[in-house]
Write an enzyme that holds these catalytic residues in place. Structure first.
Site, PDB file in Angstrom:
ATOM      1  N   GLY A   1    -122.640 -15.090  34.710  1.00 55.54           N
ATOM      2  CA  GLY A   1    -123.179 -15.264  33.359  1.00 55.54           C
ATOM      3  C   GLY A   1    -124.660 -15.590  33.366  1.00 55.54           C
TER       4      GLY A   1
ATOM      5  N   SER B   1    -126.310 -17.397  36.389  1.00 50.17           N
ATOM      6  CA  SER B   1    -126.273 -16.558  37.592  1.00 50.17           C
ATOM      7  C   SER B   1    -127.308 -15.441  37.501  1.00 50.17           C
ATOM      8  CB  SER B   1    -124.885 -15.927  37.748  1.00 50.17           C
ATOM      9  OG  SER B   1    -123.890 -16.890  37.529  1.00 50.17           O
TER      10      SER B   1
ATOM     11  N   ILE C   1    -116.606 -15.639  30.144  1.00 45.99           N
ATOM     12  CA  ILE C   1    -115.698 -15.590  28.983  1.00 45.99           C
ATOM     13  C   ILE C   1    -116.423 -15.903  27.683  1.00 45.99           C
ATOM     14  CG2 ILE C   1    -113.638 -16.144  30.340  1.00 45.99           C
ATOM     15  CD1 ILE C   1    -113.858 -19.019  29.012  1.00 45.99           C
ATOM     16  N   ASP C   2    -117.609 -16.531  27.767  1.00 42.68           N
ATOM     17  CA  ASP C   2    -118.301 -16.993  26.550  1.00 42.68           C
ATOM     18  C   ASP C   2    -118.904 -15.852  25.720  1.00 42.68           C
ATOM     19  OD1 ASP C   2    -117.727 -19.456  27.641  1.00 42.68           O
ATOM     20  OD2 ASP C   2    -119.739 -19.783  28.431  1.00 42.68           O
TER      21      ASP C   2
ATOM     22  N   ARG D   1    -118.653 -22.646  25.521  1.00 41.26           N
ATOM     23  CA  ARG D   1    -119.898 -23.415  25.666  1.00 41.26           C
ATOM     24  C   ARG D   1    -120.633 -23.461  24.333  1.00 41.26           C
ATOM     25  NH1 ARG D   1    -122.229 -25.070  30.536  1.00 41.26           N
ATOM     26  NH2 ARG D   1    -121.116 -23.530  31.765  1.00 41.26           N
TER      27      ARG D   1
HETATM   28  O1  F6P Z   1    -119.203 -20.583  30.911  1.00 39.96           O
HETATM   29  C1  F6P Z   1    -117.823 -20.529  31.046  1.00 39.96           C
HETATM   30  C2  F6P Z   1    -117.203 -21.865  30.700  1.00 39.96           C
HETATM   31  O2  F6P Z   1    -115.816 -21.764  30.880  1.00 39.96           O
HETATM   32  C3  F6P Z   1    -117.536 -22.417  29.321  1.00 39.96           C
HETATM   33  O3  F6P Z   1    -116.758 -21.838  28.309  1.00 39.96           O
HETATM   34  C4  F6P Z   1    -117.292 -23.886  29.513  1.00 39.96           C
HETATM   35  O4  F6P Z   1    -118.061 -24.650  28.609  1.00 39.96           O
HETATM   36  C5  F6P Z   1    -117.733 -24.119  30.938  1.00 39.96           C
HETATM   37  O5  F6P Z   1    -117.685 -22.853  31.597  1.00 39.96           O
HETATM   38  C6  F6P Z   1    -116.898 -25.102  31.697  1.00 39.96           C
HETATM   39  O6  F6P Z   1    -117.476 -25.260  32.947  1.00 39.96           O
HETATM   40  P1  F6P Z   1    -116.774 -26.033  34.153  1.00 39.96           P
HETATM   41  O7  F6P Z   1    -115.607 -25.207  34.600  1.00 39.96           O
HETATM   42  O8  F6P Z   1    -117.837 -26.123  35.177  1.00 39.96           O
HETATM   43  O9  F6P Z   1    -116.314 -27.338  33.592  1.00 39.96           O
END
Ligand code: F6P
Length: 367
Positions: free
Chosen positions: A102, A105, A132-133, A177
């Site tokens: 994403g 990256s 996924i966002d 996010r």
């Molecule tokens: O960016 C993908 C995501 O799943 C977001 O939807 C979420 O806010 C975040 O990553 C969660 O990150 P982690 O798995 O590091 O807690």
């Protein structure tokens, strides 16, 4: 090009494996050696890499997550970290790098080959959007979005059953996010009564009012269950727990009914949304974007991202349609990152359109 590295980085997304498989299969067919870098930039900095064979990627498109592993890496954000990464890539003889991930990256990928930081560094890099966002600019879809959306809709369908049975109000918090895309699209597909998302200009009081209006509408129906389903994006300005408290307080003040009939239940779907077997669409999207990306890499392209159809015209100076797939584009990473930034700070036309659209349909969401 004789040796290409592949890494997946940031939050994993269903469909990443399809991208790894397609890229590996095509590169091997072109007699290019493929090096799988484990756990993203973090693994790169630790020198964790090994050749990928056709056997390694056999049938991995069925699996969620990423067989290469992923990570978020603070060290790579520093110039010292990136210098170390360049040394490791150079020593490993890696001439091209496919970065599947994403926003963070792709930012890392762009900086890795920034000529101001590393003049003369010969590595070529192409990105593939996977998050996924759906918050990566200049691609209609990122890998993982479709599966996540389907997971949310399936969960909401189940919650709606029990909500109907008890005439209850549910607030379902979904990942994303700072982006409301998953909440918005899932709300339409799941038939939610209201959707809350961070791009909206609503303050706390207005957010509570949105939920209260949906509840009032449901309770005015005599012919159907008084079920209320609210989908809330995790980045919405008010926390889910606080929203529950405020909505219940609003019920006490305004509806004049006993609280037990108006109690709000919360479901935070969390990482459930990110896991699971990829949908057919995500497998296809991952495969097509990766194919376009590695073909571009072998054709000499650099500092670009493979993108999937966008709703608005691509910036002509920084995007060209892929010769390998008419649904795909190759876009300068700098333009992608600029649009991603605009999506985050609310100045993107796309984000404005989405917010305006949902503001205009708010009253018809509860049917
Ligand atoms: O960016 C993908 C995501 O799943 C977001 O939807 C979420 O806010 C975040 O990553 C969660 O990150 P982690 O798995 O590091 O807690």
């Amino acid at each position: 090009m004789r040796r290409v590295g592949i890494l997946t980085s940031g939050g994993d997304a269903p469909g990443m494996n399809a991208a790894i498989r397609a890229a590996t299969a095509f590169l091997l067919s072109q007699r290019v050696e493929v090096i799988g870098i484990q756990h993203g930039y973090k693994g790169l900095l630790a020198g964790r890499m090994a050749p990928l064979t056709a056997g390694d990627v056999d049938q991995i498109q069925r699996e969620g997550g990423t067989v290469l592993g992923s990570a978020r890496c603070a060290e790579f954000v520093t110039i010292e970290g990136r210098n170390k990464a360049r040394e490791i890539l150079g020593a490993a003889g890696i001439e091209g790098l496919l970065v599947i991930g994403g926003n963070g990256s792709l930012t890392g990928a762009h900086k890795l080959i920034d000529p101001r930081e590393a003049p003369g560094f010969g590595l070529r890099v192409i990105g593939v959007p996977a998050s996924i966002d759906n918050d990566v600019g200049l691609t209609g879809m990122s890998i993982g979005v479709d599966t996540a959306m389907n997971t949310i809709v399936e969960a909401c369908d189940k919650i709606a059953d029990t909500a109907s049975a008890h005439d209850r109000t549910f607030i379902v918090e979904v990942m994303g996010r700072d982006c409301g895309y998953l909440a918005m699209t899932a709300a339409v597909a799941a038939g939610a009564d209201a959707v809350l998302f961070p791009e909206s200009s609503k303050d706390e009081a207005a957010i509570v009012e949105t939920v209260a209006k949906a509840v009032a509408k449901a309770r005015s129906r005599s012919d159907r269950p008084k079920r209320v389903l609210v989908i809330k994006a995790e980045g919405t300005k008010v926390s889910t727990e606080r929203l529950k408290e405020m909505v219940e307080a609003r019920f006490r003040d305004s509806f004049g009914e006993k609280l037990d009939t108006l109690e709000v239940r919360l479901t935070v779907l969390g990482h459930v949304v990110r896991g699971g077997r990829p949908s057919a669409f995500d497998r296809i999207l991952g495969s097509r974007l990766a194919y376009v990306a590695v073909r571009a890499l072998l054709a000499g392209e650099n500092d670009k991202m493979a993108a999937w159809l966008t709703p608005f015209p691509m910036p002509p100076a920084s995007a060209s349609r892929s010769a390998a797939d008419p649904y795909c584009w190759l876009v300068d990473l700098a333009a992608v990152l600029a649009e991603t930034e605009a999506m985050h700070n609310g100045t993107s036309d796309l984000v404005r359109w989405r917010s305006d659209l949902f503001a205009s349909v708010e009253d018809v969401l509860p049917t």
